[in-house]
Write a protein that holds these residues in place. Structure first.
Motif, PDB file in Angstrom:
ATOM      1  N   ASP A  61       0.793  -1.226   0.000  1.00 46.52           N
ATOM      2  CA  ASP A  61       0.000   0.000   0.000  1.00 46.52           C
ATOM      3  C   ASP A  61       0.831   1.284   0.000  1.00 46.52           C
ATOM      4  O   ASP A  61       0.300   2.354   0.283  1.00 46.52           O
ATOM      5  CB  ASP A  61      -0.966   0.048   1.197  1.00 46.52           C
ATOM      6  CG  ASP A  61      -2.141  -0.903   1.011  1.00 46.52           C
ATOM      7  OD1 ASP A  61      -2.519  -1.156  -0.147  1.00 46.52           O
ATOM      8  OD2 ASP A  61      -2.669  -1.403   2.018  1.00 46.52           O
ATOM      9  N   ARG A  63       2.591   4.005  -2.126  1.00 47.40           N
ATOM     10  CA  ARG A  63       2.671   4.484  -3.510  1.00 47.40           C
ATOM     11  C   ARG A  63       4.129   4.691  -3.887  1.00 47.40           C
ATOM     12  O   ARG A  63       4.882   5.329  -3.165  1.00 47.40           O
ATOM     13  CB  ARG A  63       1.872   5.783  -3.659  1.00 47.40           C
ATOM     14  CG  ARG A  63       0.377   5.562  -3.464  1.00 47.40           C
ATOM     15  CD  ARG A  63      -0.381   6.859  -3.300  1.00 47.40           C
ATOM     16  NE  ARG A  63      -0.448   7.621  -4.536  1.00 47.40           N
ATOM     17  CZ  ARG A  63      -1.043   8.815  -4.629  1.00 47.40           C
ATOM     18  NH1 ARG A  63      -1.580   9.377  -3.557  1.00 47.40           N
ATOM     19  NH2 ARG A  63      -1.076   9.459  -5.772  1.00 47.40           N
ATOM     20  N   PRO A  73       1.691   5.251 -12.707  1.00 48.60           N
ATOM     21  CA  PRO A  73       2.160   4.711 -11.426  1.00 48.60           C
ATOM     22  C   PRO A  73       1.850   3.226 -11.312  1.00 48.60           C
ATOM     23  O   PRO A  73       0.836   2.751 -11.828  1.00 48.60           O
ATOM     24  CB  PRO A  73       1.382   5.522 -10.384  1.00 48.60           C
ATOM     25  CG  PRO A  73       0.296   6.232 -11.116  1.00 48.60           C
ATOM     26  CD  PRO A  73       0.727   6.359 -12.525  1.00 48.60           C
ATOM     27  N   HIS A  77      -1.173  -2.232  -4.480  1.00 51.71           N
ATOM     28  CA  HIS A  77      -2.050  -3.103  -3.691  1.00 51.71           C
ATOM     29  C   HIS A  77      -2.453  -4.315  -4.505  1.00 51.71           C
ATOM     30  O   HIS A  77      -2.253  -4.362  -5.718  1.00 51.71           O
ATOM     31  CB  HIS A  77      -3.296  -2.325  -3.221  1.00 51.71           C
ATOM     32  CG  HIS A  77      -4.064  -1.696  -4.356  1.00 51.71           C
ATOM     33  ND1 HIS A  77      -4.763  -2.426  -5.281  1.00 51.71           N
ATOM     34  CD2 HIS A  77      -4.222  -0.394  -4.718  1.00 51.71           C
ATOM     35  CE1 HIS A  77      -5.332  -1.614  -6.154  1.00 51.71           C
ATOM     36  NE2 HIS A  77      -5.007  -0.365  -5.851  1.00 51.71           N
ATOM     37  N   CYS A  91     -11.805  -1.324 -10.444  1.00 52.85           N
ATOM     38  CA  CYS A  91     -10.854  -0.243 -10.150  1.00 52.85           C
ATOM     39  C   CYS A  91     -11.567   1.085  -9.987  1.00 52.85           C
ATOM     40  O   CYS A  91     -11.279   1.862  -9.073  1.00 52.85           O
ATOM     41  CB  CYS A  91      -9.818  -0.121 -11.252  1.00 52.85           C
ATOM     42  SG  CYS A  91      -9.152  -1.683 -11.839  1.00 52.85           S
ATOM     43  N   CYS A  94     -13.294   2.478  -6.764  1.00 53.54           N
ATOM     44  CA  CYS A  94     -12.528   3.213  -5.756  1.00 53.54           C
ATOM     45  C   CYS A  94     -11.868   4.461  -6.333  1.00 53.54           C
ATOM     46  O   CYS A  94     -11.747   5.478  -5.660  1.00 53.54           O
ATOM     47  CB  CYS A  94     -11.423   2.336  -5.178  1.00 53.54           C
ATOM     48  SG  CYS A  94     -11.997   1.031  -4.088  1.00 53.54           S
ATOM     49  N   HIS A  95     -11.417   4.392  -7.595  1.00 53.07           N
ATOM     50  CA  HIS A  95     -10.547   5.447  -8.136  1.00 53.07           C
ATOM     51  C   HIS A  95     -11.267   6.537  -8.909  1.00 53.07           C
ATOM     52  O   HIS A  95     -10.666   7.526  -9.311  1.00 53.07           O
ATOM     53  CB  HIS A  95      -9.475   4.821  -9.042  1.00 53.07           C
ATOM     54  CG  HIS A  95      -8.371   4.143  -8.283  1.00 53.07           C
ATOM     55  ND1 HIS A  95      -7.336   4.837  -7.719  1.00 53.07           N
ATOM     56  CD2 HIS A  95      -8.152   2.835  -7.978  1.00 53.07           C
ATOM     57  CE1 HIS A  95      -6.508   3.993  -7.113  1.00 53.07           C
ATOM     58  NE2 HIS A  95      -6.991   2.770  -7.250  1.00 53.07           N
ATOM     59  N   CYS A 131      -7.616  -0.312 -17.180  1.00 56.57           N
ATOM     60  CA  CYS A 131      -6.506   0.192 -16.362  1.00 56.57           C
ATOM     61  C   CYS A 131      -5.219  -0.619 -16.496  1.00 56.57           C
ATOM     62  O   CYS A 131      -4.124  -0.064 -16.560  1.00 56.57           O
ATOM     63  CB  CYS A 131      -6.908   0.202 -14.898  1.00 56.57           C
ATOM     64  SG  CYS A 131      -8.590   0.747 -14.590  1.00 56.57           S
ATOM     65  N   HIS A 135      -1.310   0.245 -16.044  1.00 50.66           N
ATOM     66  CA  HIS A 135      -0.898   0.132 -14.638  1.00 50.66           C
ATOM     67  C   HIS A 135      -0.694  -1.334 -14.292  1.00 50.66           C
ATOM     68  O   HIS A 135      -1.552  -2.160 -14.564  1.00 50.66           O
ATOM     69  CB  HIS A 135      -1.962   0.730 -13.717  1.00 50.66           C
ATOM     70  CG  HIS A 135      -2.164   2.183 -13.950  1.00 50.66           C
ATOM     71  ND1 HIS A 135      -1.332   3.147 -13.437  1.00 50.66           N
ATOM     72  CD2 HIS A 135      -3.095   2.855 -14.671  1.00 50.66           C
ATOM     73  CE1 HIS A 135      -1.750   4.343 -13.813  1.00 50.66           C
ATOM     74  NE2 HIS A 135      -2.818   4.192 -14.571  1.00 50.66           N
TER      75      HIS A 135
HETATM   76  C1  HEC Z   1     -10.931  -1.033  -2.640  1.00 51.58           C
HETATM   77  C2  HEC Z   1     -10.519   0.159  -3.323  1.00 51.58           C
HETATM   78  C3  HEC Z   1      -9.568   0.031  -4.491  1.00 51.58           C
HETATM   79  C4  HEC Z   1      -9.729  -0.732  -5.626  1.00 51.58           C
HETATM   80  C5  HEC Z   1     -10.877  -1.660  -5.983  1.00 51.58           C
HETATM   81  C6  HEC Z   1      -8.570  -0.465  -6.463  1.00 51.58           C
HETATM   82  N1  HEC Z   1      -7.743   0.433  -5.836  1.00 51.58           N
HETATM   83 FE1  HEC Z   1      -6.029   1.187  -6.565  1.00 51.58          FE
HETATM   84  N2  HEC Z   1      -5.680   2.181  -4.839  1.00 51.58           N
HETATM   85  C7  HEC Z   1      -6.551   2.214  -3.753  1.00 51.58           C
HETATM   86  C8  HEC Z   1      -5.926   2.960  -2.668  1.00 51.58           C
HETATM   87  C9  HEC Z   1      -6.552   3.231  -1.300  1.00 51.58           C
HETATM   88  C10 HEC Z   1      -4.662   3.373  -3.141  1.00 51.58           C
HETATM   89  C11 HEC Z   1      -3.595   4.184  -2.374  1.00 51.58           C
HETATM   90  C12 HEC Z   1      -2.449   3.296  -1.981  1.00 51.58           C
HETATM   91  C13 HEC Z   1      -2.900   2.124  -1.171  1.00 51.58           C
HETATM   92  O1  HEC Z   1      -3.499   2.329  -0.107  1.00 51.58           O
HETATM   93  O2  HEC Z   1      -2.735   0.982  -1.647  1.00 51.58           O
HETATM   94  C14 HEC Z   1      -4.551   2.880  -4.491  1.00 51.58           C
HETATM   95  C15 HEC Z   1      -3.466   3.089  -5.310  1.00 51.58           C
HETATM   96  C16 HEC Z   1      -3.419   2.765  -6.662  1.00 51.58           C
HETATM   97  C17 HEC Z   1      -2.399   3.168  -7.577  1.00 51.58           C
HETATM   98  C18 HEC Z   1      -1.163   4.001  -7.263  1.00 51.58           C
HETATM   99  C19 HEC Z   1      -1.399   5.451  -7.551  1.00 51.58           C
HETATM  100  C20 HEC Z   1      -0.172   6.279  -7.350  1.00 51.58           C
HETATM  101  O3  HEC Z   1      -0.255   7.489  -7.582  1.00 51.58           O
HETATM  102  O4  HEC Z   1       0.876   5.759  -6.984  1.00 51.58           O
HETATM  103  C21 HEC Z   1      -2.708   2.648  -8.797  1.00 51.58           C
HETATM  104  C22 HEC Z   1      -1.942   2.792 -10.093  1.00 51.58           C
HETATM  105  C23 HEC Z   1      -3.932   1.906  -8.636  1.00 51.58           C
HETATM  106  N3  HEC Z   1      -4.332   1.987  -7.331  1.00 51.58           N
HETATM  107  C24 HEC Z   1      -4.554   1.214  -9.655  1.00 51.58           C
HETATM  108  C25 HEC Z   1      -5.646   0.386  -9.468  1.00 51.58           C
HETATM  109  C26 HEC Z   1      -6.153  -0.511 -10.480  1.00 51.58           C
HETATM  110  C27 HEC Z   1      -5.610  -0.645 -11.886  1.00 51.58           C
HETATM  111  C28 HEC Z   1      -7.200  -1.171  -9.929  1.00 51.58           C
HETATM  112  C29 HEC Z   1      -8.073  -2.240 -10.552  1.00 51.58           C
HETATM  113  C30 HEC Z   1      -7.386  -3.390 -11.110  1.00 51.58           C
HETATM  114  C31 HEC Z   1      -7.374  -0.664  -8.568  1.00 51.58           C
HETATM  115  N4  HEC Z   1      -6.379   0.256  -8.328  1.00 51.58           N
HETATM  116  C32 HEC Z   1      -8.371  -1.037  -7.687  1.00 51.58           C
HETATM  117  C33 HEC Z   1      -7.781   1.632  -3.693  1.00 51.58           C
HETATM  118  C34 HEC Z   1      -8.315   0.755  -4.634  1.00 51.58           C
END
Ligand code: HEC
Ligand code: HEC
Length: 163
Positions: A61, A63, A73, A77, A91, A94-95, A131, A135
């Motif tokens: 978690d 970044r 990026p 996670h 994705c 949440c995003h 995504c 990513h």
């Molecule tokens: C349950 C919520 C959730 C889901 C679903 C999710 N993310 Fe995330 N993502 C986060 C959070 C919260 C962070 C901030 C870092 C951390 O806590 O892991 C993050 C961080 C990231 C980052 C880093 C951004 C940076 O600036 O460094 C990327 C890229 C990313 N997610 C891509 C994805 C992708 C692609 C998917 C789907 C395959 C996805 N995430 C699904 C919650 C989620």
């Protein structure tokens, strides 16, 4: 006299050039062959070898710093079991802008709302929908081949706001 010297130098150069070229070819080919072997695996190429174990993703978690400003990026996670299809995009749950307040996730970049003419759209642009085309999760593994990449801040670029 001067002309004689010149012709002498020229013939010497002419004799040297093919040698240098041959040397370059030999070392170059050897380096390329080694690089290809490291990247393509077994020889003969169709040989069956046991697959390497799938590396474990880093899911702490945290970044990661980007290697350059436009780098997508890496995903810090786990994304195991997250559905990403035409009908459902886990994705975005949440995003997306509307959901970041609840999820604490960073909002998809503003560029993800632009079409290719740079116009802003109300929702994520189709070209940014899948995504994982850009990513990817990261595993802590040694690089496949050595490289001499240096961060662009290292060659002595002055930074705004350093003082
Ligand atoms: C349950 C919520 C959730 C889901 C679903 C999710 N993310 Fe995330 N993502 C986060 C959070 C919260 C962070 C901030 C870092 C951390 O806590 O892991 C993050 C961080 C990231 C980052 C880093 C951004 C940076 O600036 O460094 C990327 C890229 C990313 N997610 C891509 C994805 C992708 C692609 C998917 C789907 C395959 C996805 N995430 C699904 C919650 C989620
Ligand atoms: C075509 C490649 C591409 C696709 C597809 C893509 N991204 Fe990105 N993403 C990038 C790039 C490049 C950046 C960094 C530069 C920028 O902001 O545009 C980025 C930045 C981000 C950031 C960091 C935003 C910030 O302000 O720190 C997050 C989070 C993110 N993307 C999530 C996603 C999610 C979630 C999806 C899927 C809905 C997605 N991206 C689809 C290329 C892509």
């Amino acid at each position: 006299m001067r002309r004689e010297n010149r012709t002498h130098r020229l013939t010497a150069r002419r004799r040297l050039a093919p040698t240098a070229l041959a040397l370059l070819l030999v070392t170059g080919t050897a380096a390329l062959a080694q690089m290809a072997a490291e990247l393509t695996g077994p020889t003969p190429p169709m040989e069956n070898v046991p697959a390497d174990p799938i590396p474990r993703w880093v899911v702490d978690d945290i970044r990661q710093m980007r290697a350059y400003p436009e780098q997508p990026p890496v995903i810090p996670h786990s994304i195991e079991g997250y559905q990403l299809s035409v009908n459902a995009n886990r994705c975005l749950s949440c995003h997306k802008r509307e959901f970041v307040q609840g999820s604490g996730a960073p909002m998809i970049s503003i560029t993800h709302y632009m079409n290719r003419q740079g116009q802003m759209l109300a929702d994520v642009s189709p070209r940014r929908y899948f995504c994982t085309a850009c990513h990817v999760p990261q595993a802590n593994t040694p690089p496949l081949i050595d490289n001499t990449f240096t961060d662009m801040s290292e060659p002595g670029v002055e930074h705004a706001g350093d003082e």
